[in-house]
Scaffold this motif. Structure first.
Motif, PDB file in Angstrom:
ATOM      1  N   ARG A   1      22.431  79.803  56.097  1.00  0.00           N
ATOM      2  CA  ARG A   1      23.262  81.000  56.170  1.00  0.00           C
ATOM      3  C   ARG A   1      22.969  81.712  57.479  1.00  0.00           C
ATOM      4  NH1 ARG A   1      23.363  83.670  50.139  1.00  0.00           N
ATOM      5  NH2 ARG A   1      23.400  81.729  48.966  1.00  0.00           N
TER       6      ARG A   1
ATOM      7  N   LEU B   1      20.433  88.005  48.369  1.00  0.00           N
ATOM      8  CA  LEU B   1      21.632  88.348  47.595  1.00  0.00           C
ATOM      9  C   LEU B   1      22.621  89.049  48.502  1.00  0.00           C
ATOM     10  CD1 LEU B   1      19.933  89.705  44.343  1.00  0.00           C
ATOM     11  CD2 LEU B   1      20.821  87.407  44.772  1.00  0.00           C
TER      12      LEU B   1
ATOM     13  N   TYR C   1      26.588  88.502  50.864  1.00  0.00           N
ATOM     14  CA  TYR C   1      27.279  87.579  51.744  1.00  0.00           C
ATOM     15  C   TYR C   1      27.945  88.408  52.832  1.00  0.00           C
ATOM     16  CZ  TYR C   1      30.756  89.144  48.381  1.00  0.00           C
ATOM     17  OH  TYR C   1      31.527  89.909  47.554  1.00  0.00           O
TER      18      TYR C   1
ATOM     19  N   GLU D   1      20.641  78.481  43.806  1.00  0.00           N
ATOM     20  CA  GLU D   1      21.354  79.249  44.832  1.00  0.00           C
ATOM     21  C   GLU D   1      22.706  79.711  44.316  1.00  0.00           C
ATOM     22  OE1 GLU D   1      21.540  76.961  48.377  1.00  0.00           O
ATOM     23  OE2 GLU D   1      19.377  76.839  48.619  1.00  0.00           O
TER      24      GLU D   1
ATOM     25  N   ASP E   1      24.201  83.623  43.536  1.00  0.00           N
ATOM     26  CA  ASP E   1      25.501  84.209  43.846  1.00  0.00           C
ATOM     27  C   ASP E   1      26.073  84.953  42.646  1.00  0.00           C
ATOM     28  OD1 ASP E   1      25.525  83.266  46.455  1.00  0.00           O
ATOM     29  OD2 ASP E   1      26.481  81.369  45.907  1.00  0.00           O
ATOM     30  N   GLN E   2      25.812  84.439  41.437  1.00  0.00           N
ATOM     31  CA  GLN E   2      26.247  85.159  40.241  1.00  0.00           C
ATOM     32  C   GLN E   2      25.523  86.494  40.114  1.00  0.00           C
ATOM     33  OE1 GLN E   2      25.752  82.409  36.947  1.00  0.00           O
ATOM     34  NE2 GLN E   2      27.978  82.237  36.795  1.00  0.00           N
TER      35      GLN E   2
ATOM     36  N   THR F   1      27.045  89.033  42.387  1.00  0.00           N
ATOM     37  CA  THR F   1      28.308  89.614  41.943  1.00  0.00           C
ATOM     38  C   THR F   1      28.074  90.850  41.083  1.00  0.00           C
ATOM     39  OG1 THR F   1      29.414  87.462  41.983  1.00  0.00           O
ATOM     40  CG2 THR F   1      30.418  89.169  40.629  1.00  0.00           C
TER      41      THR F   1
ATOM     42  N   GLY G   1      30.104  81.546  48.246  1.00  0.00           N
ATOM     43  CA  GLY G   1      29.726  82.686  47.419  1.00  0.00           C
ATOM     44  C   GLY G   1      30.817  83.199  46.519  1.00  0.00           C
ATOM     45  N   GLN G   2      32.011  82.638  46.597  1.00  0.00           N
ATOM     46  CA  GLN G   2      33.102  83.144  45.770  1.00  0.00           C
ATOM     47  C   GLN G   2      33.061  82.531  44.379  1.00  0.00           C
ATOM     48  OE1 GLN G   2      36.951  82.628  47.366  1.00  0.00           O
ATOM     49  NE2 GLN G   2      38.005  83.639  45.675  1.00  0.00           N
ATOM     50  N   GLN G   3      33.353  83.346  43.406  1.00  0.00           N
ATOM     51  CA  GLN G   3      33.378  82.876  42.026  1.00  0.00           C
ATOM     52  C   GLN G   3      34.802  82.492  41.648  1.00  0.00           C
ATOM     53  OE1 GLN G   3      31.207  84.355  38.245  1.00  0.00           O
ATOM     54  NE2 GLN G   3      32.989  85.668  38.398  1.00  0.00           N
TER      55      GLN G   3
ATOM     56  N   ARG H   1      30.725  78.810  39.698  1.00  0.00           N
ATOM     57  CA  ARG H   1      30.314  78.665  41.089  1.00  0.00           C
ATOM     58  C   ARG H   1      29.801  77.241  41.249  1.00  0.00           C
ATOM     59  NH1 ARG H   1      29.934  83.549  43.752  1.00  0.00           N
ATOM     60  NH2 ARG H   1      30.075  85.366  42.377  1.00  0.00           N
TER      61      ARG H   1
END
Length: 843
Positions: free
Chosen positions: A13, A136, A138, A166, A170-171, A174, A263-265, A283
């Motif tokens: 990242r 945590l 993005y 990982e 991301d969850q 959110t 990172g998008q759900q 994810r």
């Protein structure tokens, strides 16, 4: 979703900058310590969430959950600039993975981050524990860090476990972002604020794409409602639980050109065996080979009930449903859909179109400027909106065949005709109805757009509404078009040009019921400079009324052209309607106006009187004696009233739909029309008519309006009449009369042609008819008209060919050769044969 994995299982990242934007979460609002439930996920037995605080200088422990015996002594506050796994991962923006030996070395280098409570001799000492620190957030949103720990073996967490953890981070991000957004005062997606920051309602899976085999965590199966002993390990079994509308989004996971941003759900809906509809969040990470072909999918699934439609979304769908119910045309439906979607979705472009064979017929779009749309759209902009060939948009064709919502993120490999609609993201919404696709809605964004579950839910919910509304509007449009075509075919397409006046007409159908009615108007040029102005109203505004109206208009025109006086025309139309054996009656107003003399003869059959506006501005109703409506009494009498008009007078004929309603008495309506006409400028007759009909609101009846501005004729035609006696030398007398009259009028050059025409027409009348024969001469500014009247209704026929030996039959050929026009019209009890010779007055 991410297409690949970095060495060691962690995704690279971008390096975070200390001046990057941070989410502010008040410590007293978000810090929790949850130890009452067991945490276990991909080898991790403990999870801790640190959030950014103190203006980005510190990380505060917000939540600790799981087996605390795995790792003792986690500090409550960490300095961002310090040396700790959480701080190091947060600053770098990259996951930090520590195997047992690496963790032990880390503690030895900086033991104050792990106080003396760490028992190195215990079975769960750091020398046996693996640790992961995952940042945590993005982009430029810095939220904090997730610490996971567990006894993962000497080598630490496996590569698959690292990828899944990982995704799990991301969850967590959110949920944390929702809390941060709430305290930052900005709009945030609906979130599960009452739940733990570390969700335990989730599970992992690994899918082998080559075989379709899936290894699924027990909790994944629990979410889907599948008993573990009944799961056959095939991905088709899992996909069968998904709602069909969400299947395209799930299948798009393995399409490299449609992978979502990191990172998008992906939210989707499943139908559990008991019929329950549930939202799940997914994810995943797609592993590809050296050629970029997807090989495996690693994913994390969690309960996402909090993503169910919000009250605002439900309200929007309800409002759209209510407004679409009242939409009567395809254009209106499309306009409402564009207005309802563009602002709530923050879209740059929205277009709605109807599907026709091989084309998308756009019915509304926003923005309306052609420059805002791709070149292929602009090139097809033939009318108000473009219509695009589907062959130029193969991706759209494919989406329509699938019949489900399709989403393309930024950078998707699309044809220019679609990429230009949504370079930052594109949604294609097929519109179904009656088992087929009737249209499509395209929503595009210029800047990078992340497709949230709320948007997909909103678009999917509106698709069926819009499709049904389009079908309903199409049927209404067809009925409207049929009614309009019928009405236009029954009314004059245009009014004739009149010598000495200007006439205009307006017609408005009723706003309730079938948009075709029984009101009619007509302007009929007659002989000798007369013009008939007719207005009528058949009872009702239905197809039956329109049919009767068409018959009555034709009958009145036929009787008028035959030369009957106004009272006879109306009386014959009345007897015709009585003989039709219909239950409908009609009213009629008939004005025969001599355009030269200004003398008007008026007949009313149950109709409103005409309105006159005099040149001095005074407007009043004409006092006209009237008879009963047409179709009531077969032998009814219709008296005739005569009035004189001076140049500059406005004559107004109208139907009761303009002056009468349930809320407006006819007397008050007539007074209002008089007031408007009196205040109007008679120079522009069309503007006067528009002002009159513009004041009519919702109409329960049709409205017809006929206006004439009488200007008079400055140079009046000269006329003379001769009765031809049936004598052997009748033609000679007719020629002598013609010669004397034309010489007195100054017509010399055209005298020979005129005498030749008189000879032929009078000879035919004497030779082939019985009864009285009359001849009329009329000299206007540009032509001489010769007309011969006789008592025979049989029209003359010009021969196609005459032999040189024939002794007759050449008369009409001679007339045709020396005149510019000739013809025959029926008169009461006979006919008139006329011919015109051009003439210009010497100046």
């Amino acid at each position: 979703m991410e297409g690949g994995r970095s060495e060691g299982g962690s995704e690279s990242r971008p390096e975070r900058r200390s001046e990057g934007r941070s989410a502010r979460c008040p410590r007293e609002e978000v810090i929790r310590t949850v130890t009452s439930h067991r945490f276990s996920f991909c080898g991790a037995e403990l999870a801790a969430v640190y959030v950014i605080a103190d203006q980005g200088r510190e990380l505060h422990l917000a939540e600790l959950t799981g087996n605390r015996g795995v790792l003792y002594g986690l500090p409550a506050i960490l300095a961002v600039a310090g040396h700790s796994p959480a701080a190091n991962a947060f600053r770098s923006g990259r996951p930090l993975w520590l195997a047992p030996k690496e963790l032990a070395s880390f503690i030895e280098e900086d033991p104050h981050h792990f106080p003396t409570r760490v028992r190195n001799s215990a079975p769960n000492s750091p020398t046996r524990i693996s640790l992961g620190a995952l940042p945590l957030g993005y982009d430029d949103m810095e939220l904090g860090c997730l610490i996971v720990a567990g006894q993962a073996g000497a080598g630490g967490f496996s590569a698959d476990d690292r990828s899944l953890l990982e995704l799990y981070a991301d969850q967590v991000a959110t949920g944390l972002e929702s809390v941060a957004a709430r305290f930052a005062g900005r709009k945030a997606p609906q979130s599960h604020l009452g739940q733990s920051l570390v969700p335990d309602q989730g599970g992992a899976f690994i899918l082998e794409l080559s075989t379709g085999r899936m290894e699924a965590h027990a909790h994944v199966l629990e979410l889907l409602g599948l008993p573990p002993d009944q799961f056959d390990g095939q991905v088709e079994t899992v996909l069968a639980c998904a709602v069909p509308d969400d299947m395209p989004a799930l299948m798009a996971i393995v399409e490299p050109n449609r992978l979502a941003a990191a990172g998008q759900q992906l939210a989707f809906r499943i139908r559990r065996p008991n019929g329950e509809l549930r939202w799940l969040g997914l994810r995943c990470r797609v592993e590809v080979d050296s050629e970029g072909t997807p090989q495996r999918v690693l994913g994390v699934v969690a309960d996402a009930t909090y993503l169910r439609p919000s009250a605002d979304e439900v309200s929007l769908v309800q409002r759209l449903s209510a407004t679409l119910a009242g939409a009567a045309t395809i254009r209106e439906v499309s306009r409402l859909v564009v207005a309802a979607l563009r602002e709530p979705l923050g879209a740059s472009r929205v277009a709605v179109g109807e599907l026709e064979p091989e084309r998308l017929i756009v019915t509304a779009l926003d923005p309306p400027e052609p420059d805002a749309w791709p070149e292929v759209w602009r090139s097809e902009w033939r009318s108000e909106w473009p219509d695009v060939a589907l062959s130029d948009l193969p991706t759209l064709q494919s989406a329509l065949r699938g019949g489900h919502l399709s989403l393309w993120p930024p950078g998707a490999d699309l044809e220019p005709g679609l990429l230009g609609v949504g370079p930052g993201g594109l949604a294609v919404l097929p519109l179904p109805a009656d088992g087929r696709m009737v249209g499509a809605c395209l929503v595009g964004w210029d800047t990078e757009h992340r497709f949230g579950p709320e948007e997909r839910s909103l678009l999917t919910a509106t698709a069926g509404l819009v499709g049904q509304a389009l079908v309903r509007a199409h049927a209404l449009d067809a009925g409207h078009e049929l009614a309009t075509m019928l009405q236009r075919s029954l009314l004059p397409r245009k009014l004739p040009e009149l010598p000495g006046g200007i006439a205009v007409a307006r017609y408005l159908p009723a706003t309730a019921g079938l948009e075709v009615g029984g009101d009619w108007y007509d302007v009929i040029p007659l002989r000798d400079g007369h013009v008939a102005f007719v207005i009528g109203d058949v009872q009702g505004h239905s197809a039956g009324a329109a049919t009767i109206m068409g018959q009555m208009r034709t009958a009145v025109r036929a009787y008028a052209v035959e030369g009957h006086p106004p009272d006879v025309v109306v009386a014959r139309a009345n007897r015709l309607l009585v003989g039709m054996e219909t239950d409908l009656f009609a009213t009629c107003g008939y004005v025969d106006l001599d355009m030269e003399e200004g003398i008007a003869r008026v007949v009313r059959a149950g109709h409103l009187p005409p309105i006159l506006r005099h040149p001095d501005g005074v407007a009043e109703e004409m006092v006209v004696e009237g008879g009963p409506p047409l179709g009531v009494l077969a032998e009814a009498e219709f008296p005739m009233t005569e009035a004189g008009l001076v140049p500059g007078t406005l004559l107004v004929l109208l139907t009761d739909g303009m002056v009468e309603s349930a809320r407006l008495p006819v007397e008050e309506g007539m007074r209002r029309v008089c007031d408007v006409v009196a205040a109007a400028d008679p120079i522009d007759v069309g503007a006067v008519a528009d002002e009159l009909v513009g004041g009519v609101g919702r109409r329960d009846d049709d409205v017809a309006l006929l206006l004439l501005r009488y200007d008079g004729q400055g140079d009046r035609p000269r006329r003379s009449h001769w009765t031809v006696w049936r004598l052997p030398n009748a033609v000679l007398h007719a020629r002598r009369f013609t010669a004397r009259t034309l010489r007195s009028w100054g017509v010399v050059e055209q005298l020979d042609e005129a005498l030749l025409v008189v000879s032929e027409l009078v000879t035919n009348a004497i030779a082939h008819t019985q009864g009285e024969v009359g001849m009329d001469l009329t000299l206007s500014a540009d032509r001489l008209r010769i007309a011969v009247n006789d008592a025979s209704p049989r029209s003359p026929v010009k021969p196609i060919w005459v032999s040189w030996e024939s002794t007759g039959g050449r008369g009409l050929l001679i007339v045709d050769a020396v005149t510019t026009a000739w013809g025959s019209v029926p008169l009461s009890g006979g006919k008139q044969v006329w011919a015109e010779i051009p003439w210009l007055r010497d100046t």
